[in-house]
Motif scaffolding. Structure first.
Motif, mmCIF file in Angstrom:
data_model
loop_
_atom_site.group_PDB
_atom_site.id
_atom_site.type_symbol
_atom_site.label_atom_id
_atom_site.label_comp_id
_atom_site.label_asym_id
_atom_site.label_seq_id
_atom_site.Cartn_x
_atom_site.Cartn_y
_atom_site.Cartn_z
ATOM 1 N N PHE A 1 1.334 -0.755 0.193
ATOM 2 C CA PHE A 1 -0.084 -0.036 -0.285
ATOM 3 C C PHE A 1 0.481 1.846 -0.212
ATOM 4 O O PHE A 1 0.582 2.031 -0.667
ATOM 5 N N LEU A 2 2.306 1.231 1.025
ATOM 6 C CA LEU A 2 3.301 2.589 1.205
ATOM 7 C C LEU A 2 3.472 2.511 -0.246
ATOM 8 O O LEU A 2 3.920 3.445 -0.923
ATOM 9 N N ILE A 3 4.053 1.664 -1.040
ATOM 10 C CA ILE A 3 4.774 1.809 -2.300
ATOM 11 C C ILE A 3 3.533 2.695 -3.345
ATOM 12 O O ILE A 3 3.926 3.225 -4.306
ATOM 13 N N LEU A 4 2.621 2.188 -3.407
ATOM 14 C CA LEU A 4 1.523 2.144 -4.285
ATOM 15 C C LEU A 4 0.755 3.721 -3.971
ATOM 16 O O LEU A 4 0.560 4.533 -4.961
ATOM 17 N N PHE A 5 1.022 4.239 -2.976
ATOM 18 C CA PHE A 5 0.803 5.218 -2.699
ATOM 19 C C PHE A 5 1.661 6.476 -2.866
ATOM 20 O O PHE A 5 1.320 7.305 -3.604
ATOM 21 N N LEU A 6 2.827 5.395 -2.698
ATOM 22 C CA LEU A 6 3.795 6.762 -2.969
ATOM 23 C C LEU A 6 3.992 6.951 -4.981
ATOM 24 O O LEU A 6 4.189 8.175 -4.983
ATOM 25 N N PHE A 7 3.656 5.999 -4.702
ATOM 26 C CA PHE A 7 3.862 6.212 -6.801
ATOM 27 C C PHE A 7 3.039 7.177 -7.212
ATOM 28 O O PHE A 7 3.185 7.356 -8.214
ATOM 29 N N LEU A 8 1.570 6.774 -6.709
ATOM 30 C CA LEU A 8 0.707 7.476 -7.243
ATOM 31 C C LEU A 8 1.018 8.803 -7.076
ATOM 32 O O LEU A 8 0.555 10.196 -7.252
ATOM 33 N N ALA A 9 1.425 8.967 -5.544
ATOM 34 C CA ALA A 9 2.428 10.766 -4.870
ATOM 35 C C ALA A 9 2.675 11.253 -5.961
ATOM 36 O O ALA A 9 3.111 12.245 -6.250
ATOM 37 N N VAL A 10 3.872 10.650 -6.416
ATOM 38 C CA VAL A 10 5.116 10.725 -7.126
ATOM 39 C C VAL A 10 4.783 11.481 -8.958
ATOM 40 O O VAL A 10 4.816 12.328 -9.516
ATOM 41 N N PHE A 11 3.370 10.188 -9.455
ATOM 42 C CA PHE A 11 3.780 9.942 -11.008
ATOM 43 C C PHE A 11 2.128 10.519 -11.670
ATOM 44 O O PHE A 11 1.571 10.262 -12.070
ATOM 45 N N HIS A 12 0.860 10.783 -10.338
ATOM 46 C CA HIS A 12 -0.382 11.303 -10.581
ATOM 47 C C HIS A 12 -0.628 12.042 -11.448
ATOM 48 O O HIS A 12 -1.369 11.560 -12.992
ATOM 49 N N THR A 13 0.283 13.157 -11.969
ATOM 50 C CA THR A 13 0.647 14.080 -12.440
ATOM 51 C C THR A 13 0.917 13.351 -14.020
ATOM 52 O O THR A 13 0.395 13.951 -15.228
ATOM 53 N N ALA A 14 2.047 12.696 -13.919
ATOM 54 C CA ALA A 14 2.551 12.195 -15.499
ATOM 55 C C ALA A 14 1.160 10.466 -15.810
ATOM 56 O O ALA A 14 1.294 10.774 -17.085
ATOM 57 N N LEU A 15 0.826 10.876 -14.875
ATOM 58 C CA LEU A 15 -0.209 9.012 -15.560
ATOM 59 C C LEU A 15 -1.418 9.982 -15.671
ATOM 60 O O LEU A 15 -1.643 9.562 -17.047
ATOM 61 N N TYR A 16 -1.397 11.403 -16.003
ATOM 62 C CA TYR A 16 -3.164 11.616 -15.745
ATOM 63 C C TYR A 16 -3.035 11.605 -17.927
ATOM 64 O O TYR A 16 -2.994 12.506 -18.060
ATOM 65 N N HIS A 17 -1.383 12.749 -17.495
ATOM 66 C CA HIS A 17 -0.466 13.328 -19.074
ATOM 67 C C HIS A 17 -0.691 12.237 -19.855
ATOM 68 O O HIS A 17 -1.237 12.704 -21.316
ATOM 69 N N ARG A 18 -0.356 11.264 -19.736
ATOM 70 C CA ARG A 18 0.385 9.713 -20.400
ATOM 71 C C ARG A 18 -1.732 9.234 -20.902
ATOM 72 O O ARG A 18 -1.728 8.513 -22.017
ATOM 73 N N VAL A 19 -2.075 9.482 -20.278
ATOM 74 C CA VAL A 19 -3.567 8.545 -20.426
ATOM 75 C C VAL A 19 -4.228 8.891 -20.358
ATOM 76 O O VAL A 19 -5.324 8.817 -21.661
ATOM 77 N N TYR A 20 -4.479 10.581 -20.150
ATOM 78 C CA TYR A 20 -5.602 11.810 -21.067
ATOM 79 C C TYR A 20 -5.188 12.525 -21.692
ATOM 80 O O TYR A 20 -5.574 13.202 -23.028
ATOM 81 N N ARG A 21 -4.722 13.950 -21.062
ATOM 82 C CA ARG A 21 -3.038 14.861 -22.282
ATOM 83 C C ARG A 21 -3.304 14.362 -23.209
ATOM 84 O O ARG A 21 -3.220 14.916 -24.370
ATOM 85 N N PHE A 22 -2.584 13.932 -23.306
ATOM 86 C CA PHE A 22 -1.088 13.359 -24.219
ATOM 87 C C PHE A 22 -1.904 12.959 -24.863
ATOM 88 O O PHE A 22 -1.571 13.637 -26.456
#
Length: 522
Positions: free
Chosen positions: A103-124
């Motif tokens: 859970f901690l690893i997943l939380f940290l990953f989302l905290a760091v990469f949430h904007t990049a994930l949004y860009h990859r999946v939606y914006r870009f």
């Protein structure tokens, strides 16, 4: 139905079926299994199945509710499966800790990469599709202002600069690939001197090279003789006069910095530079995008740095009200944001940055040598094993371009276009701006950007674009007219310096695309 209840049902079914299967079919009646009705979903489908097959009839009394007897009171209790023993305390804590770590690893990953994930999946993906849709709308325009148009790049570095490793051949290949026909260099001083004999000059296979240097105080001189050697530590006023006396053209780089704007020799300034633009970015926040999205969306990652440089544009407009100052875009290409790995003659792996700074060197052993051969093939002394770059010369070259209006593709014609300001800036990474036009017209006469035209009530300002856009006409830096479409026409009410900007609609947002130099109505 609870676990023990289901268990009792299937024990009864098993005993009934066993009795039928062990007896001959001719003499065995259909066994009956009577099950107390606890009104729990799941019993009825079992009843229907066995009734259909004829192996077993299951009777479920209706309208009655029974309690199951204690499981210990049931005959043949040895057939009942014993319940699982609960996990020991140590095992439970190990499971809890493991779940917490995940859970901690997943939380940290989302905290760091949430904007990049949004860009990859939606914006870009949407932005890339929007760029493609714009390019499909392009209609080539024949120039109607009497000039030829040539595209190129300005303020660029080569291996002559201390922080670039771009060879002249690499630069030329990038220019050919991006359709550029000229380049104005701006190398850093070498050992305190700007030696104009060390750079490529003139036409090289369809591309014209203009030697130039980026010097202290933002000095960026061009059009100097090949024998020129300037002292980079010279007093700015003396240096400006030397450049002028030699017939040079003095421009200022990095217009966001403090500059001697009052110098009479000054002819132009950068109104956009990606290096200037990136200064206000949080590079740490950009890192997740570079790690996650650079491979798939390199251009869109590069465009993350873009901001409209309002303060610089205002300075340009203000100076142009009192003197002519040509506006250009810089590419400021270094090709120095990356890493490369080598195998050395000393049986070492060497890692260095593409700005020529070394990161480190490590002696190989049998295992590491095997890994290098596995991934990169035979090891030969001096062999470059890999190269990773954020800014290969071609990408910043496509990011923004200068479009000159000249009579021909020659050094003299292009220098005249630069001197007069017959040029516009296009952010061509989004879409090619070739063909854009802005001019004044009256009584069959025309004047383009950078030129002067007599003001009268009949003067018409015109702009045309190969793409649908929003035109904004500015007088002395103030907006006086806007229109949308592929062209616009407008009658100005007063004399002044007029320039036009064009913006493209990308996902509902107006994005700067073209900045044209002003023409003067006098």
């Amino acid at each position: 139905m609870s676990g023990p209840a289901y268990h009792l049902v299937f024990v009864a079914i098993k005993e009934s079926l066993t009795e039928k299967i062990l007896k001959p079919a001719s003499s065995a009646p259909v066994p009956v299994c009577r099950i107390p009705n606890r009104n729990v979903p799941g019993i009825r489908p079992i009843q229907s199945l066995f009734t259909f097959t004829g192996l077993l009839r299951i009777d479920i009394p209706s309208g009655m509710r029974y309690r199951f007897p204690d499981i210990n009171a049931i005959g043949n209790s040895a057939m009942l499966k014993q319940p699982r023993k609960p996990a020991s305390g140590i095992k439970r804590w190990i499971l809890r800790i493991a779940a917490g770590v995940v859970f901690l690893i997943l939380f940290l990953f989302l905290a760091v990469f949430h904007t990049a994930l949004y860009h990859r999946v939606y914006r870009f993906p949407r932005e890339s599709q929007a760029w493609g849709a714009l390019r499909e709308q392009r209609l080539p325009l024949a120039r109607v202002d009497g000039w030829q148009e040539y595209k190129g790049t300005m303020h660029n570095h080569s291996l002559l600069s201390h922080d670039s490793d771009a060879s002249w051949e690499t630069i030329h290949a990038a220019l050919v690939k991006t359709g550029c026909q000229f380049i104005f260099m701006a190398d850093h001083c070498d050992e305190g001197k700007a030696d104009f004999s060390k750079q490529w000059r003139g036409m090289h296979d369809g591309v014209i090279f203009f030697p130039g240097f980026e010097m202290p105080g933002g000095f960026m001189p061009w059009n100097l003789p090949e024998s020129t050697i300037l002292e980079c530590g010279e007093d700015p006023k003396i240096l400006a006069k030397q450049i002028s006396d030699l017939g040079g053209m003095l421009f200022f780089a990095h217009s966001e910095e403090k500059r001697l704007w009052e110098l009479p020799e000054l002819m132009g300034m950068e109104i956009y530079n990606p290096h200037t633009d990136i200064k206000d970015e949080n590079l740490l926040k950009m890192l997740p995008d570079l790690l996650l999205n650079l491979g798939k969306y390199p251009d869109l990652c590069f465009r993350l740095i873009f901001d409209r440089q309002d303060a610089i544009l205002k300075r340009w407009d203000d100076i142009n009200t009192v003197k002519k100052l040509v506006g250009i875009s810089a590419n400021d290409v270094h090709q120095n944001n990356g890493l490369r790995g080598y195998y050395t003659k000393d049986d070492c792996f060497k890692l260095s940055k593409t700005n020529r700074d070394d990161v480190g060197q490590w002696k190989l052993n049998a295992f590491t040598r095997f890994l290098l051969r596995l991934f990169f093939g035979p090891l030969e002394p001096g062999k470059q094993l890999f190269r990773w770059e954020l800014d290969p010369y071609e990408r910043p070259t496509r990011f923004v371009n200068n479009h000159f209006l000249a009579k021909e593709l020659s050094e003299e014609a292009l220098l005249d276009a630069l001197r007069q300001g017959r040029l516009f800036i296009g952010f061509d990474m989004i879409a090619d701006s070739t063909g854009f036009a802005f001019f004044a017209e009256a009584n069959g006469q025309k004047a383009v950007m950078g030129e002067t035209f007599p003001f009268s009530s009949g003067v018409l300002l015109k702009a045309a674009s190969p793409l649908p856009c929003r035109f904004t006409i500015k007088r002395n830096g103030e907006t006086v007219y806007q229109a949308e479409g592929r062209d616009c026409s407008w009658f100005p009410a007063a004399a002044g310096k007029y320039r036009v900007e064009a913006e493209l609609s990308v996902l509902g947002e107006w994005v700067p695309w073209v900045y044209a130099n002003p023409l003067e109505l006098k």
